[in-house]
Design an enzyme around this catalytic site. Structure first.
Site, short mmCIF file in Angstrom:
data_model
loop_
_atom_site.label_atom_id
_atom_site.label_comp_id
_atom_site.label_asym_id
_atom_site.label_seq_id
_atom_site.Cartn_x
_atom_site.Cartn_y
_atom_site.Cartn_z
N GLY A 77 4.25 -6.69 51.72
CA GLY A 77 5.30 -6.74 50.70
C GLY A 77 4.95 -7.68 49.56
N GLU A 98 -0.97 -4.82 53.31
CA GLU A 98 -0.04 -3.72 52.98
C GLU A 98 -0.42 -2.49 53.78
OE1 GLU A 98 2.35 -4.60 51.15
OE2 GLU A 98 1.44 -6.42 50.33
N GLU A 118 -3.85 -1.56 37.97
CA GLU A 118 -4.78 -2.69 38.07
C GLU A 118 -6.06 -2.44 37.27
OE1 GLU A 118 -3.92 -5.56 39.28
OE2 GLU A 118 -1.99 -4.78 39.98
N ASP A 190 -25.24 -26.63 24.89
CA ASP A 190 -25.61 -26.32 23.50
C ASP A 190 -24.38 -26.30 22.60
OD1 ASP A 190 -28.21 -25.85 24.39
OD2 ASP A 190 -27.82 -23.71 24.72
N ASP A 331 -24.97 -32.69 20.44
CA ASP A 331 -25.28 -31.32 20.88
C ASP A 331 -24.11 -30.37 20.63
OD1 ASP A 331 -27.75 -32.09 21.91
OD2 ASP A 331 -26.92 -32.55 23.89
CA LIG Z 1 1.56 -8.59 49.88
CA LIG Z 2 -25.69 -27.48 19.68
ZN LIG Z 3 0.03 -5.93 36.23
#
Ligand SMILES: [Ca+2]
Ligand SMILES: [Ca+2]
Ligand SMILES: [Zn+2]
Ligand SMILES: [Zn+2]
Length: 383
Positions: A77, A98, A118, A190, A331
């Site tokens: 869940g 799940e 997703e 860098d 740098d």
């Molecule tokens: Ca779950």
């Molecule tokens: Ca640099």
């Molecule tokens: Zn989403």
């Protein structure tokens, strides 16, 4: 409107289902993902390719509870899955506690519908406020046996990838992960900058790391050329007060928009585009939190940039910032927040204070490896 995240700089995107899913056999899971990727493929010229071995762009995992990324699942869940934007690796994780079903007719959760959503995140799309968009934050019912992108999803895809896909560069893979640099052994960077999305990017040689206040994010380092419009190494990176980012390499520079996407027409020659920089290459660049103006560093000199020309009393000597015992050259540099800016040189970094002219705060330098990369095993939110 769907919000945008980072995007893949490639047309061919590979994926693999890494773990067994407890609810159904691998072949069935593969078929479901093929169907889910097709929903996105029909609106781009991206191609999703299943790869059994070697590196892939998107790893699909079925895992439970604490599975190593700090985003624990919670048993049956509630949280079903999560996915990472391309910038964070593009992985898709599904809660294997799940009960998953192949479609909306099963007793369990519809793996197909959850996957389609997703995958959108793995492509760089954030949640949409359109209730009927695939990228709406909540699962919704659909008619028939398959899902279709909503116009809002398509608009977001087009903004990321262009109607026919803007990406033309194909992924290159190196199977020798052993040659990844070890930042803790050699923490000389860098270039470093905090982009408008709040993430800090540190560059070293051909690689870059994403960091936040607590340390490096998982999945790094990554190769610069796979995510940025140039090959490493880069010289300097700076985001101006408008949110535009400039990246410098040799005598050229690139510009990114506020979303971190490359602007067309670059690289340009520094001498042509930024005529008031009195040198063709630079060592470091930053926006100073004190005045929100860009500053550039080259060898022992630094100057404040103005598009109206080099202001009076500039350039200046970095010994004014550090005194004679300071580093010979800078740098990298970065505005961290509204109250702090940092300079990096060799394995160390300094906090900048000062009024009108930069000065170094007490208690610095500190070790970059320790405070930014957690090489002593703990995080240091106080930089
Ligand atoms: Ca779950
Ligand atoms: Ca640099
Ligand atoms: Zn989403
Ligand atoms: Zn996860």
């Amino acid at each position: 409107m769907v919000n945008l995240g980072s995007y893949w700089h490639a047309n061919n995107i590979t994926y693999r289902i890494v773990d067994k899913c407890r609810s159904m056999p691998l072949d069935q899971v593969k078929t479901i993902f093929r169907k889910a990727f097709d929903v996105w493929e029909e609106h781009t010229n991206l191609h999703f390719i299943y790869k059994d071995e070697g590196d892939v762009n998107m790893e699909i995992r079925f895992v439970t509870g604490d599975h190593g990324d700090g985003e624990n699942f919670d048993g049956r869940g509630s949280i079903l899955a999560h996915a990472y934007f391309p910038r964070y690796g593009g992985a898709l994780h599904f809660d294997d506690d799940e009960l998953w079903s192949p479609d909306k007719y099963g007793p369990g959760i519809d793996l197909y519908a959850v996957s389609v959503h997703e995958i959108g995140h793995s492509l760089g799309l954030k949640h949409s406020h359109e209730r009927n968009a695939i990228m709406a934050p909540y699962y919704h019912k659909y008619t028939g046996n398959r899902l279709y992108l909503h116009v809002d999803d398509i608009a977001a895809l087009n903004r990321l990838y262009g109607p026919n896909g803007v990406a033309s560069k194909h992924w290159k893979f190196s199977n020798q992960n052993n040659d990844l640099p070890n930042i803790c052994k050699h923490a000389v960077i860098d270039a470093i900058e905090r982009l408008p999305n709040g993430t800090i990017y540190a560059f070293q040689g051909s690689y870059f790391w994403a960091l936040n206040e607590l340390g490096p994010l998982p999945g790094y380092p990554k190769r610069i050329e796979d995510y940025w419009p140039m090959k490493g190494p880069v010289d300097a990176i700076v985001t101006n007060s408008e949110g535009y980012t400039y990246i410098f390499k040799n005598d050229q520079y690139w510009m990114l928009n506020r979303l971190g996407r490359p602007i067309r027409g670059y690289p340009k020659a520094i001498k042509k585009g930024l005529i008031d920089i009195p040198t063709s290459t630079i060592d470091a660049a930053l926006t100073w939190h004190f005045d929100d103006k860009p500053y550039f560093f080259k060898k022992s000199m630094y100057w404040k940039y103005s598009r109206f020309g080099l202001p009076k009393r500039w350039p200046r000597h970095t010994t004014e910032i550090f005194n004679e015992k300071g580093p010979k050259r800078i740098d990298a540099g970065m505005k961290f927040d509204e109250k702090s800016t940092y300079l990096f040189s060799g394995e160390r970094y300094w906090k900048v204070t000062g009024f009108r002219y930069m000065k170094i705060a007490e208690g610095y330098p500190r070790l970059t490896a320790r405070f930014w990369f957690n090489c002593d095993g703990i995080s240091h939110p106080e930089k």
